[in-house]
Motif scaffolding. Sequence first.
Motif, short mmCIF file in Angstrom:
data_model
loop_
_atom_site.label_atom_id
_atom_site.label_comp_id
_atom_site.label_asym_id
_atom_site.label_seq_id
_atom_site.Cartn_x
_atom_site.Cartn_y
_atom_site.Cartn_z
N LEU A 33 -16.16 -2.43 -0.96
CA LEU A 33 -14.75 -3.00 -1.24
C LEU A 33 -14.37 -2.62 -1.69
O LEU A 33 -14.41 -1.58 -3.43
N PRO A 34 -13.80 -1.24 -1.26
CA PRO A 34 -12.28 -0.75 -2.10
C PRO A 34 -11.68 -1.08 -3.88
O PRO A 34 -12.18 -0.31 -4.59
N CYS A 35 -11.85 -2.41 -3.70
CA CYS A 35 -11.51 -2.57 -4.82
C CYS A 35 -12.44 -2.94 -5.76
O CYS A 35 -11.77 -3.60 -7.07
N ARG A 36 -13.58 -3.05 -5.65
CA ARG A 36 -14.48 -3.25 -6.61
C ARG A 36 -15.07 -1.52 -7.18
O ARG A 36 -15.89 -2.33 -7.80
N LEU A 42 -5.15 -0.86 -9.48
CA LEU A 42 -5.16 -0.15 -8.73
C LEU A 42 -3.76 -1.06 -8.23
O LEU A 42 -2.50 -0.45 -7.57
N TRP A 43 -5.12 -1.67 -7.74
CA TRP A 43 -4.11 -3.23 -6.78
C TRP A 43 -2.72 -4.18 -7.48
O TRP A 43 -2.28 -4.75 -7.32
N PHE A 44 -2.47 -3.81 -8.23
CA PHE A 44 -1.49 -4.92 -9.36
C PHE A 44 -0.44 -3.79 -10.18
O PHE A 44 0.10 -3.46 -10.96
N LEU A 57 -6.13 2.23 0.28
CA LEU A 57 -7.93 2.40 0.48
C LEU A 57 -8.51 0.95 1.31
O LEU A 57 -9.71 0.77 1.50
N CYS A 58 -7.72 -0.67 1.18
CA CYS A 58 -7.77 -1.80 1.76
C CYS A 58 -7.64 -0.91 2.91
O CYS A 58 -8.32 -2.02 3.56
N ALA A 59 -7.37 -0.27 3.99
CA ALA A 59 -7.21 0.61 4.94
C ALA A 59 -8.96 0.28 4.63
O ALA A 59 -9.61 -0.31 6.23
N ASP A 60 -10.39 1.04 5.11
CA ASP A 60 -11.14 0.88 4.86
C ASP A 60 -12.13 -0.16 4.57
O ASP A 60 -13.32 -0.29 4.89
N CYS A 61 -11.31 -1.41 4.14
CA CYS A 61 -12.06 -2.85 3.44
C CYS A 61 -12.73 -3.34 5.01
O CYS A 61 -12.10 -3.52 5.80
N PRO A 62 -13.96 -3.57 4.69
CA PRO A 62 -14.74 -4.26 6.21
C PRO A 62 -14.21 -5.85 6.07
O PRO A 62 -14.13 -6.61 7.21
N VAL A 63 -13.07 -6.08 4.39
CA VAL A 63 -13.16 -7.63 4.84
C VAL A 63 -11.88 -7.58 4.91
O VAL A 63 -10.48 -8.73 4.62
N ARG A 64 -11.17 -6.83 5.26
CA ARG A 64 -9.31 -6.66 5.07
C ARG A 64 -8.41 -8.02 5.70
O ARG A 64 -7.32 -8.31 4.90
N ALA A 65 -9.13 -8.40 6.96
CA ALA A 65 -8.17 -9.06 7.72
C ALA A 65 -8.67 -10.66 6.75
O ALA A 65 -7.60 -11.12 6.42
N LEU A 66 -9.56 -10.94 6.21
CA LEU A 66 -10.14 -11.57 5.47
C LEU A 66 -9.12 -12.26 4.35
O LEU A 66 -8.25 -13.36 4.04
N CYS A 67 -8.83 -11.13 3.68
CA CYS A 67 -8.48 -10.92 2.67
C CYS A 67 -7.31 -11.17 2.91
O CYS A 67 -6.91 -11.43 2.02
N LEU A 68 -6.40 -10.50 3.69
CA LEU A 68 -5.00 -10.36 3.69
C LEU A 68 -4.47 -12.20 4.50
O LEU A 68 -3.39 -12.78 3.46
N GLY A 79 0.87 -8.14 -6.23
CA GLY A 79 -0.17 -7.42 -5.63
C GLY A 79 -0.01 -7.05 -4.44
O GLY A 79 0.12 -7.12 -3.97
N VAL A 80 -1.59 -6.26 -4.38
CA VAL A 80 -1.78 -5.65 -3.38
C VAL A 80 -3.44 -6.71 -2.23
O VAL A 80 -4.67 -6.89 -3.51
N TRP A 81 -3.09 -7.08 -1.35
CA TRP A 81 -4.55 -7.90 -1.06
C TRP A 81 -4.39 -7.45 0.84
O TRP A 81 -2.87 -7.53 1.66
N GLY A 82 -5.32 -7.12 1.44
CA GLY A 82 -5.20 -6.95 2.89
C GLY A 82 -5.02 -5.85 3.07
O GLY A 82 -4.42 -5.59 3.80
N GLY A 83 -4.59 -4.70 2.18
CA GLY A 83 -3.51 -4.02 3.07
C GLY A 83 -2.21 -3.93 2.87
O GLY A 83 -1.25 -2.95 2.57
N GLN A 84 -1.64 -4.77 1.92
CA GLN A 84 -0.31 -5.53 1.82
C GLN A 84 0.65 -5.45 0.66
O GLN A 84 -0.52 -6.73 -0.24
#
Length: 110
Positions: A33-36, A42-44, A57-68, A79-84
């Motif tokens: 998890l990139p944000c971990r 960076l996400w804020f 960095l979110c682009a490679d996260c395995p939970v990106r869709a759920l996060c978004l 903030g940045v969530w799910g690559g957005q």
Amino acid sequence: MTISVLDRTAAADVFSPLGALHDAVADVDEDLLPCRVNDAELWFAESPRDVEYAKALCADCPVRALCLDGALERREPWGVWGGQLFLQGAVIPRKRPRGRPRKNQDGAAA
Ligand code: SF4
């Protein structure tokens, strides 16, 4: 049965992106998890460059869709969530640098 009991039963049947995200994260190695594993600031970030880096960095996260999904449902204030990038509950394309005046529809500074 009272109305409040009925309401709670109905609420339990509703899909929760946040609950799904927590379940998914529990099954994923935190190192993925990139944000971990990067600086969470960076996400804020204030800097548009740092915000774009967090989005990348979110682009490679395995939970990106759920996060978004969760961020959209919660209408994250910022903030940045799910690559957005979120601002006041909505996705915006990019962060404006500080100090730049907004342009009106004619292209002139407002
Ligand atoms: S998609 Fe969500 S969980 Fe994954 S790195 Fe980005 S902010 Fe973190």
